[in-house]
Motif scaffolding. Sequence first.
Motif, mmCIF file in Angstrom:
data_model
loop_
_atom_site.group_PDB
_atom_site.id
_atom_site.type_symbol
_atom_site.label_atom_id
_atom_site.label_comp_id
_atom_site.label_asym_id
_atom_site.label_seq_id
_atom_site.Cartn_x
_atom_site.Cartn_y
_atom_site.Cartn_z
ATOM 1 N N PHE A 121 -10.532 124.342 -85.963
ATOM 2 C CA PHE A 121 -11.448 123.415 -86.631
ATOM 3 C C PHE A 121 -11.835 122.208 -85.773
ATOM 4 O O PHE A 121 -12.305 121.201 -86.294
ATOM 5 C CB PHE A 121 -10.869 122.945 -87.973
ATOM 6 C CG PHE A 121 -10.607 124.070 -88.931
ATOM 7 C CD1 PHE A 121 -11.632 124.600 -89.697
ATOM 8 C CD2 PHE A 121 -9.339 124.623 -89.049
ATOM 9 C CE1 PHE A 121 -11.404 125.658 -90.571
ATOM 10 C CE2 PHE A 121 -9.101 125.681 -89.922
ATOM 11 C CZ PHE A 121 -10.141 126.195 -90.690
ATOM 12 N N LEU A 122 -11.621 122.312 -84.462
ATOM 13 C CA LEU A 122 -12.096 121.282 -83.540
ATOM 14 C C LEU A 122 -12.955 121.941 -82.463
ATOM 15 O O LEU A 122 -12.807 123.125 -82.165
ATOM 16 C CB LEU A 122 -10.922 120.546 -82.879
ATOM 17 C CG LEU A 122 -10.113 119.594 -83.747
ATOM 18 C CD1 LEU A 122 -9.008 118.949 -82.917
ATOM 19 C CD2 LEU A 122 -10.990 118.526 -84.373
ATOM 20 N N ALA A 123 -13.834 121.152 -81.859
ATOM 21 C CA ALA A 123 -14.714 121.677 -80.818
ATOM 22 C C ALA A 123 -13.904 122.184 -79.624
ATOM 23 O O ALA A 123 -12.841 121.646 -79.302
ATOM 24 C CB ALA A 123 -15.682 120.587 -80.368
ATOM 25 N N ASP A 124 -14.412 123.211 -78.978
ATOM 26 C CA ASP A 124 -13.765 123.804 -77.812
ATOM 27 C C ASP A 124 -13.956 122.875 -76.610
ATOM 28 O O ASP A 124 -15.091 122.627 -76.189
ATOM 29 C CB ASP A 124 -14.390 125.164 -77.522
ATOM 30 C CG ASP A 124 -13.680 125.919 -76.408
ATOM 31 O OD1 ASP A 124 -12.936 125.286 -75.630
ATOM 32 O OD2 ASP A 124 -13.883 127.141 -76.306
ATOM 33 N N PRO A 125 -12.865 122.343 -76.034
ATOM 34 C CA PRO A 125 -13.011 121.418 -74.905
ATOM 35 C C PRO A 125 -13.674 122.053 -73.685
ATOM 36 O O PRO A 125 -14.362 121.369 -72.925
ATOM 37 C CB PRO A 125 -11.569 120.992 -74.608
ATOM 38 C CG PRO A 125 -10.718 122.081 -75.175
ATOM 39 C CD PRO A 125 -11.450 122.563 -76.381
ATOM 40 N N LYS A 126 -13.478 123.361 -73.488
ATOM 41 C CA LYS A 126 -14.112 124.033 -72.352
ATOM 42 C C LYS A 126 -15.633 124.020 -72.506
ATOM 43 O O LYS A 126 -16.365 123.803 -71.538
ATOM 44 C CB LYS A 126 -13.599 125.475 -72.234
ATOM 45 C CG LYS A 126 -12.148 125.584 -71.792
ATOM 46 C CD LYS A 126 -11.739 127.043 -71.629
ATOM 47 C CE LYS A 126 -10.296 127.158 -71.165
ATOM 48 N NZ LYS A 126 -9.870 128.578 -71.020
ATOM 49 N N TYR A 127 -16.086 124.252 -73.720
ATOM 50 C CA TYR A 127 -17.529 124.240 -73.965
ATOM 51 C C TYR A 127 -18.088 122.833 -73.793
ATOM 52 O O TYR A 127 -19.150 122.642 -73.182
ATOM 53 C CB TYR A 127 -17.834 124.756 -75.371
ATOM 54 C CG TYR A 127 -19.307 124.690 -75.724
ATOM 55 C CD1 TYR A 127 -20.213 125.592 -75.171
ATOM 56 C CD2 TYR A 127 -19.790 123.715 -76.588
ATOM 57 C CE1 TYR A 127 -21.563 125.526 -75.478
ATOM 58 C CE2 TYR A 127 -21.134 123.639 -76.903
ATOM 59 C CZ TYR A 127 -22.020 124.549 -76.345
ATOM 60 O OH TYR A 127 -23.359 124.468 -76.647
ATOM 61 N N LEU A 128 -17.369 121.846 -74.315
ATOM 62 C CA LEU A 128 -17.839 120.464 -74.194
ATOM 63 C C LEU A 128 -17.950 120.048 -72.729
ATOM 64 O O LEU A 128 -18.933 119.415 -72.318
ATOM 65 C CB LEU A 128 -16.892 119.522 -74.940
ATOM 66 C CG LEU A 128 -16.839 119.662 -76.467
ATOM 67 C CD1 LEU A 128 -15.857 118.651 -77.047
ATOM 68 C CD2 LEU A 128 -18.216 119.490 -77.098
ATOM 69 N N LYS A 129 -16.935 120.399 -71.943
ATOM 70 C CA LYS A 129 -16.965 120.055 -70.519
ATOM 71 C C LYS A 129 -18.129 120.745 -69.822
ATOM 72 O O LYS A 129 -18.822 120.139 -68.991
ATOM 73 C CB LYS A 129 -15.639 120.455 -69.859
ATOM 74 C CG LYS A 129 -15.516 120.004 -68.414
ATOM 75 C CD LYS A 129 -14.129 120.324 -67.856
ATOM 76 C CE LYS A 129 -13.998 119.831 -66.421
ATOM 77 N NZ LYS A 129 -12.648 120.132 -65.863
#
Length: 251
Positions: A121-129
């Motif tokens: 239920f949190l954004a994927d840090p890999k995608y955000l980066k």
Amino acid sequence: MEYIIVNKDNLEKEHICCAISNNNDIQVSSKKNWLKDRFDDGLVFLKSIERGKCFIEYIPAENAWNPLDANGYMYIDCLWVSGSFKGHGYSNDLLDACIKDSKTKGKLGLCILSSKKKLPFLADPKYLKYKGFEVADEADNGIQLWYFPFDKNASKPMFKECAKHPRIEESGYVLYYTNQCPFNGKYVPIVEATAKEHNIPFKAVHITTKEEAQNAQTPITTYALFKDGKYITNEQMNDTKFLKLVSNKKL
């Protein structure tokens, strides 16, 4: 893919992606009532016209239901693309639409919750980066605030001090939650009943106002479970998951 903005005029007839049952379902009705009261605060709910989980929900950070110091930013409540919708670039479509809209509205940039490693239920840090986001702040429990500034000189958004050290002064299991997530309408009462049946000390604290949410002792207000004052998880529980968690905590 075609997209549509859900607003007061079409809210009753449109599905809301993460809960696509009829309006009589408590999950749907609780979420739609929450949305209805947020539209005047600038909330945008953009989704695929197809039935399924493919949407983005965002709101000016000043009106976000999180303890943030992020004036001038747009806060993304949720960006969710799953199932058959994954792998087609729809996340990029939704994020690009949010960026375009936020720039038009004169925002400093975007911010969103995530973590070092992907959590439910949190954004994927890999995608955000990959999309150019950076970490702006981090709470003691590992929850991070990521941001995407439109101007390199823009000030960083931050967590309020009350949220940087998530801890409460209560024993037993204590859950803080809002109706932003439709699953809470169904599963919080189930966990309450399960805890009562098994004599597990449990208290649910329903956050019902923006002011309460913006001064919470946790960066996550949608679902934050504590045990004996210590933050445990943001993952929504059903009866089985809750009993397993309690059993593991006793080991």
